[in-house]
Design a protein around this motif. Structure first.
Motif, short mmCIF file in Angstrom:
data_model
loop_
_atom_site.label_atom_id
_atom_site.label_comp_id
_atom_site.label_asym_id
_atom_site.label_seq_id
_atom_site.Cartn_x
_atom_site.Cartn_y
_atom_site.Cartn_z
N TRP A 76 0.83 -1.20 0.00
CA TRP A 76 0.00 0.00 0.00
C TRP A 76 0.87 1.25 0.00
N ALA A 108 -5.78 -7.94 -6.96
CA ALA A 108 -6.61 -6.73 -7.04
C ALA A 108 -5.74 -5.48 -7.00
N TRP A 110 -6.15 -1.36 -6.08
CA TRP A 110 -7.08 -0.57 -5.27
C TRP A 110 -6.80 0.93 -5.35
N TYR A 111 -7.89 1.70 -5.23
CA TYR A 111 -7.82 3.12 -4.91
C TYR A 111 -8.93 3.35 -3.89
N THR A 112 -8.58 3.30 -2.60
CA THR A 112 -9.60 3.27 -1.56
C THR A 112 -9.26 4.19 -0.39
N ARG A 115 -6.76 1.46 4.04
CA ARG A 115 -5.51 0.84 3.63
C ARG A 115 -5.04 -0.13 4.72
N ASN A 124 -7.99 -7.96 0.70
CA ASN A 124 -8.36 -6.68 1.28
C ASN A 124 -9.71 -6.81 1.99
N PHE A 128 -15.41 -2.04 1.32
CA PHE A 128 -14.40 -1.00 1.13
C PHE A 128 -15.04 0.26 0.55
N GLY A 132 -12.03 -0.84 -6.84
CA GLY A 132 -11.26 -2.07 -6.91
C GLY A 132 -11.31 -2.63 -8.32
N SER A 242 -3.23 -6.16 -3.84
CA SER A 242 -3.30 -7.27 -2.91
C SER A 242 -3.63 -8.54 -3.66
#
Length: 336
Positions: A76, A108, A110-112, A115, A124, A128, A132, A242
């Motif tokens: 991350w 996967a 991610w932009y979440t 973290r 993950n 969320f 994803g 992840s």
């Protein structure tokens, strides 16, 4: 010579292209990018990236999971991203000893908002907040329905591995048993396992439009996977990657994640109409359709149809008896 040098310099300093009639320039953002050499990753305070779970760093890649059962790992970014428009190019490799459909579970990107949280969604957390993009390598839904001995006609045919995207607001669960069908924005087949050449995913977010493309054939050509307008992603979220294995496994290797800032020319009117996005969403809410099994819906429908028919018939009989009793009583009164 001067002219050639000028062209090379121009190409290096500025890459311009058109998207929906708007000129864009892209700039590599090293603070949000991960690439070789992976210096000090995971060392507190000395890197922009942090490891989690079973992830390990080698000279050639960040191995999110090894080809072993029940592993999960992630990497991350430590820094939240505050870019309006961006483009992420992900270089990865999925490989292992398992044969077709005997490998899993997937990787996967991610932009979440959250973290560094382990969970069942490709390593993950579930529920969320953000975006994803999943490289799903095992058909859970198909195997589930086979085990339940149900007839099933899929909405769209899938060949695994399969790439799909999902945007969630913290209240939506990823349906692992259905391979994410209920909340899928779009996707494509992507035969990425055990390739001898490089494989890439390209994710672009520009003017509230999400585009995902893949390059998996070794031809250095992007192939369309999905293109969704009306996607709203807040700033200040974190990038990550992840992977997870279960009873089946694979090596999930992340080679690089390169983030580019896209400078998009906007009119003054567009800038004035631009509003701050606080919660991830998609304008076309039809994407979030509930999944229903066709056969189970038919059975439930038949049950309620029969039930209400019987109730209606019973009510009709009762009313008929009441009317007949009232008519018979009046008839007797006329004879006295």
């Amino acid at each position: 010579m001067f002219f050639t040098s000028f062209l090379i310099l121009f190409a290096v300093l500025s890459v311009s292209f058109c998207d929906d009639g708007h000129e864009m320039e892209e700039f590599l953002k090293r603070e949000y990018s991960l690439s070789k050499p992976y210096q000090s990753i995971g060392v507190s305070g000395s890197s922009h990236w942090e490891l989690m779970g079973d992830a390990v760093v080698t000279t050639d890649h960040v191995r999110l999971t090894s080809d072993q059962q029940s592993k999960q790992g992630a990497v991350w970014s430590r820094m939240p991203c505050h870019l309006n428009d961006w483009e992420l190019q992900v270089h990865f490799k999925i490989h292992g000893q398992g044969k077709k459909n005997l490998n899993g579970d997937g990787l996967a990107v991610w932009y979440t908002k959250e973290r560094m949280q382990n969970g069942p969604v490709f390593g993950n957390r579930d529920f969320f907040t953000g975006l994803g993009v999943f490289v799903d390598t095992y058909p859970n839904e198909e195997k589930l329905l086979e085990a339940q001995k149900k007839r099933y006609t899929p909405r769209t045919e899938r060949i695994f591995p399969y790439v799909l995207a999902m945007v969630a607001n913290g209240t939506i669960s990823y349906d692992h048993d259905r391979d994410g069908r209920p909340t899928e924005l779009g996707g494509c087949n992507a035969m990425v396992r055990n390739r001898k050449h490089d494989t890439f995913i390209f994710i672009r977010y520009v003017r509230r439009r999400l585009t995902v493309m893949i390059d998996i054939d070794g031809q250095h050509e992007w192939r369309d996977c999905l293109d969704i307008p009306g996607v709203r992603l807040p700033q200040g979220f974190y990038f990550g990657a992840s992977a997870i294995t279960g009873d089946l496994s694979d090596n999930h290797d992340l080679i690089s994640m390169k983030l580019y800032q896209l400078t998009v020319l906007r009119s003054k009117q567009e800038e004035e109409q631009e509003e701050e996005i606080l919660i991830p969403s998609v304008d076309n809410t039809d994407f979030y359709r509930p999944y229903t099994d066709v056969e189970s819906v038919g059975s439930v429908g038949i049950f309620f149809t029969v039930l209400f028919s019987m109730l209606g018939l019973f009510l009709l009989v009762v009313v008929g008896l009441v009317v007949y009793s009232h008519w018979n009583e009046n008839r007797r009164k006329r004879f006295y």
